[in-house]
Design a protein around this motif. Sequence first.
Motif, PDB file in Angstrom:
ATOM      1  N   LEU A 219       0.809  -1.211   0.000  1.00 37.15           N
ATOM      2  CA  LEU A 219       0.000   0.000   0.000  1.00 37.15           C
ATOM      3  C   LEU A 219       0.845   1.265   0.000  1.00 37.15           C
ATOM      4  CD1 LEU A 219      -2.808  -0.973   2.524  1.00 37.15           C
ATOM      5  CD2 LEU A 219      -3.003  -0.755   0.053  1.00 37.15           C
TER       6      LEU A 219
ATOM      7  N   THR B  32       2.786   3.904   6.160  1.00 37.15           N
ATOM      8  CA  THR B  32       2.262   2.569   6.409  1.00 37.15           C
ATOM      9  C   THR B  32       3.171   1.840   7.390  1.00 37.15           C
ATOM     10  OG1 THR B  32       1.440   2.517   4.136  1.00 37.15           O
ATOM     11  CG2 THR B  32       1.582   0.410   5.269  1.00 37.15           C
TER      12      THR B  32
ATOM     13  N   THR C 221       0.087   4.060  -2.738  1.00 32.63           N
ATOM     14  CA  THR C 221      -0.608   5.263  -2.279  1.00 32.63           C
ATOM     15  C   THR C 221       0.316   6.376  -1.813  1.00 32.63           C
ATOM     16  OG1 THR C 221      -0.767   4.509   0.016  1.00 32.63           O
ATOM     17  CG2 THR C 221      -2.541   3.836  -1.485  1.00 32.63           C
TER      18      THR C 221
END
Length: 129
Positions: A2, A10, A6
Motif C-alpha cells: 500500500l 504505512t 498510495t
Amino acid sequence: MLAILTGAETTLVEADAAKAAFLTEAARLTEAPCEIRRARIEDLTPWPVDALTARALAPLPRLLAWAAPFAAIAPHPPLCLFPKGARWRKELTDAARTWHISARDAPSATEPAARILIVERFARRGRDP
C-alpha cells in the motif's frame, strides 16, 4: 504494498525474520514511506490506525479480535480489508456469532471464488455495535 501504491505512511507487521528483511529491502528500494515491525500483531502495543489489512493470517473472528485493540483507540473506526478465500461466507457467519459486523465484499482479482471483506465497523456482541 500500500505504501508504494498510495504514498501513505504505512506500518507493516511481520513476525518472520526473512519476510521482514525482504519487506525492509523492498521499502528501501522503492522509497516507500513505511516502517516494518518484526513482531506478532498480538504482542504489539496498539496505536491509532486508519486502516488494517491482513492476508492469509487467520480466520475472521481472530482477525477482528486482534484488530479490536487498535480500533478501540482510533479516532474513527478503521477500515479493515481482509482478503479471504472461497470459505469467506463461513468466516463471516462464524464471526457474526461473537461480533456485530458491518461489512461488504468485493471480488478478488486473483481467485474467482475469493472475496475481499471490507469491514467498516465491528464490535463484540454484548456491546453496542
